[in-house]
Scaffold this active site. Structure first.
Site, mmCIF file in Angstrom:
data_model
loop_
_atom_site.group_PDB
_atom_site.id
_atom_site.type_symbol
_atom_site.label_atom_id
_atom_site.label_comp_id
_atom_site.label_asym_id
_atom_site.label_seq_id
_atom_site.Cartn_x
_atom_site.Cartn_y
_atom_site.Cartn_z
ATOM 1 C CG ASP B 12 -2.470 1.036 1.330
ATOM 2 O OD1 ASP B 12 -1.965 2.254 0.191
ATOM 3 O OD2 ASP B 12 -2.641 1.300 2.414
ATOM 4 C CG ASP B 106 -3.371 3.723 -3.032
ATOM 5 O OD1 ASP B 106 -4.249 3.004 -3.383
ATOM 6 O OD2 ASP B 106 -3.282 4.618 -2.370
ATOM 7 C CD GLU B 107 -5.493 -0.514 -0.759
ATOM 8 O OE1 GLU B 107 -5.823 0.297 0.280
ATOM 9 O OE2 GLU B 107 -6.297 -1.323 -0.937
#
Lengths: 376, 390
Positions: B12, B106-107
């Site tokens: 993350d 973003d993960e």
């Protein structure tokens, strides 16, 4: 108006015009056909204001006259009637009565005065062409014509008629912007005194389709001609007219790739490729029908994958000596081309994975097809 | 080192949008930065770690964030930049892992079970991935490794920012026990409230035998499932990315508006960005949806198919504008407008517009390099009609 006509003769007339009559109910008379009883028979006319069709059919006319009746209802009735003669009579208030044996139908009509007239046609200046040849040209190009494309002009078929001293060349081009098909044919002509003359016209897809249907009936050689805004097509007592589409047809010659050296060319068996494409496209993505095509020395590999179902692959023998090349196509586009091609082999040529693919029939210089690849 | 029966790595990026802003403007590094829309209606999309001590959080109204932290630096979102960073990170994860599931920009999750021979030490693997992402993008991220997706995610959340953690097999329940119950997937704010009323605050409480009758009343047959989760048992596989099926953008206005010109301008701007993204991915959209929300939160949408899949915004705009005009009713004030492009499919290049295609590709390359403000199409608002010969 009163006449007797063979049920089959009338049915033929009705079958021919079903494609012409307007499906949307904008003007009621356009979903009707015009029947005009004359001493020599009955004229059956249909039009959607863009295309018009008229034919003279054998009938015993007792009382000349005219009426317009629903093309669909009439067709449905005639289909159910047994073979033999039918009697059609028109009484006051535009009621038509159809009798056959013990059946009787009373159908509401509209007065013929409200029916739009077909454009008046000069009998002169039509060019004879071979029916089977013209049919072939339409068959090989119509599939590529756009369907409701935003670029209006791509919904038409480009017809070029070149009359020279010794021959007549007829060239048809269809494209929807992603694929293009060109077919042409020479016919030896008696030779007019005038110099070479070129006529270019764009006819609506529907007109080309109707022309194809009439040609498929066989018998009788057609005549074709163009006025400023009209196409005229005549064949064994039938007249088909169509408004021409106005606008500039894209410069199709520019997008047809030039013939390249042998390294860029691949040749495969047509029916094998067709079968393989059909099989692998079962697992292609629904919307794009994307199939990945890889060329390597001596073979062509097809591959499809669908995230929801799985993947498929098939290998075919191919005459190819160039570098390995991977590209993608809409399988539907390739199948459409293969479906209209003749001959055992299909020759393809690609410069790079994103350049237009040239497809030809070995031994037939009169057919050229171009298909744009897709990224896969 | 014993082989794990299953190993999931979760990554993350730390405050990605705020960190990206600092990459674009290094003078922002270390400052309280928030990415979001302007007040009064704007919402914070992300806040830097320097802003968080003030209580600034994502999804908070910007006005509130500015009240909490008056010297907060507000930066507008830069979607092309995020997309570029995302692509760079994808290249890193594709290099390390056979199967990666990016759940957002973003993960990501990666199944590393089969990589244990190559990387026997999960902490060292995690460190290498962290370093590779920082090297490729300049962004920092937190990575956690566990035997299941939920445990890996909860562990990463507990070790942010710039963290690295591995929860060994067998240690899951002990690690989870003191964490808030609401951090388990499937427990939203509503459920958390109900749990709180019966005295369940931590994940460990879910396994208390004396609370079981109350929990059974709340969850019924779902209880064993939730208890398994509380023990860190979960079988959900890592699913390599499904392809994107749609792409959209919407905004809430500062003030309600019934200005059609303004609505058109807003959607036209979104469309330009979305079409740019489509072209970069070699995709075209088969349909679109225009969405409007009026002042009383009534939603109106209009969905329509393009005659053929498109990714050329001037050509798409005509139909979208028509749909917008059909949707807008007079004397209605709108608070939100958005457009979504759907039925994405690989773009088919045209035979006749290859020059135009090349020009658009050149423009897209400039936007990628210098940002969306560097170049755009001229005169596309009104005269977007392509030459139509009739």
């Amino acid at each position: 108006m009163k006449l007797r006509i063979a049920r089959d003769e009338m049915l033929t007339a009705l079958q021919r015009v079903q494609g012409v009559v307007e499906k949307r109910n904008t003007m009621p008379q356009l979903s009707n056909i015009l029947l005009e009883a004359k001493p020599e028979g009955v004229d059956v006319t249909a039009t959607d204001l863009e295309i018009g069709m008229r034919g003279l059919y054998k009938a015993t006319v007792q009382d000349p006259g005219s009426i317009t009746l629903s093309a669909r209802k009439l067709f449905e009735i005639l289909k159910e009637l047994p073979e033999g003669e039918i009697e059609l009579s028109v009484t006051e208030n535009n009621w038509a009565t159809i009798r056959s044996g013990k059946s009787q139908f009373k159908v509401v009509g509209l007065p013929s005065t409200e029916y739009p007239a077909l454009p008046s046609i000069e009998r002169e200046g039509l060019t004879p062409v071979t029916g089977s040849g013209l049919l072939e040209l339409i068959r090989k190009t119509l599939f590529a014509v756009g369907d409701n494309d935003a670029r209006y002009i791509l919904n038409g078929l480009l017809v070029t008629l070149i009359t020279a001293e010794k021959k007549t060349t007829l060239r048809l081009v269809g494209t929807d912007g992603h694929r293009l098909a060109l077919a042409e044919q020479d016919t030896p002509a008696a030779g007019g005194k005038e110099g070479p003359k070129e006529i270019k016209a764009i006819i609506p897809k529907k007109a080309a389709h109707e022309m194809k249907r009439l040609l498929e009936e066989g018998d009788g050689e057609p005549l074709i001609g163009f006025t400023k805004n009209l196409m005229i097509f005549r064949k064994s007592g039938l007249l088909l007219t169509s408004r021409l589409m106005e606008g500039n047809y894209p410069n199709y010659q520019q997008v047809i790739p030039k013939e390249k050296d042998q390294d860029k060319k691949v040749s495969v068996a047509r029916t094998e490729l067709e079968g393989a494409l059909r099989r692998v496209s079962v697992l292609s993505r629904d919307k794009t029908n994307a199939v990945k095509v890889t060329l390597s020395v001596g073979k062509m590999t097809l591959y499809t994958s669908n995230p929801d179902f799985g993947e498929a692959t098939e290998e075919l023998a191919a005459q190819y000596k160039g570098e390995t090349l991977t590209t993608g196509f809409n399988a539907r586009y390739l199948l459409d081309v293969l479906g209209v091609m003749d001959g055992d082999a299909v020759a393809m040529q690609m410069d790079n994975p994103l350049s237009p693919c040239l497809i030809r029939e070995p031994g037939n210089a009169g057919f050229t097809c171009v298909v744009m690849p897709i990224k896969v | 080192m014993a082989r794990w029966p299953r190993q999931i790595l979760f990554g993350d990026v730390d405050a990605m949008f705020a960190a990206a802003a600092a990459l674009a403007d290094p003078s922002l590094a270390g400052k309280p930065v928030a990415v979001g829309g302007r007040p009064p209606r704007g919402i914070i999309a992300a806040a830097s770690y320097a802003a968080r001590p003030y209580g600034v959080r994502s999804a908070m109204p910007t006005a509130r964030a500015l009240a909490l932290c008056p010297h907060l630096v507000l930066v507008p979102p830069d979607r092309p930049l995020y997309q570029r960073l995302h692509e760079q990170m994808r290249r890193v994860t594709d290099r390390f892992f056979p199967a990666v599931e990016w759940t957002s920009i973003d993960e990501f999750y990666a199944d590393t079970t089969d990589l244990q021979t190559l990387h026997p030490d999960p902490m060292r693997l995690g460190q290498r991935v962290k370093d590779a992402i920082t090297e490729a993008t300049g962004l920092r991220c937190t990575i956690a490794i566990a035997t299941s997706k939920p445990v890996a995610k909860i562990a990463a959340d507990a070790h942010k920012p710039d963290g690295l953690a591995a929860i060994e097999p067998g240690a899951e329940a002990a690690f989870l026990a003191p964490r808030p119950a609401a951090s388990l997937p499937g427990i939203g704010p509503k459920t958390a409230e109900s749990l709180d009323r019966i005295g369940v605050r931590r994940i460990g409480d879910l396994l208390e035998p004396r609370l079981e009758p109350l929990l059974r009343r709340l969850w019924g047959t779902r209880l064993p499932l939730m208890q398994a989760l509380a023990r860190g048992l979960d079988e959900e596989p890592v699913v390599p990315d499904r392809e994107r099926k749609s792409l959209g953008h919407e905004t809430t206005f500062d003030h309600d508006t019934n200005d059609l010109g303004f609505l058109e301008q807003t959607l036209r701007g979104f469309l330009a960005e979305l079409a740019h993204d489509l072209r970069l991915d070699g995709l075209a959209a088969g349909s679109f949806t225009v969405k409007l929300k009026d002042a009383s939160h009534r939603l109106a949408t209009k969905q329509h198919r393009f005659p053929a899949p498109l990714n050329d915004d001037p050509a798409m705009w005509r139909e979208i504008r028509e749909a917008l005009r059909g949707l807008v009713s007079p004397r209605t004030e709108y608070r939100l407008a958005g457009v979504t492009l759907g039925d994405l499919a690989p773009a088919a290049e045209g035979l006749f517009d290859r020059r135009r295609g090349k020009a658009l590709a050149a423009m897209d390359a400039i936007i990628e390099k210098h940002g969306a403000r560097a170049i755009r199409l001229g005169g596309t608002s009104e005269d977007a009609e392509p030459p139509r010969a009739r």
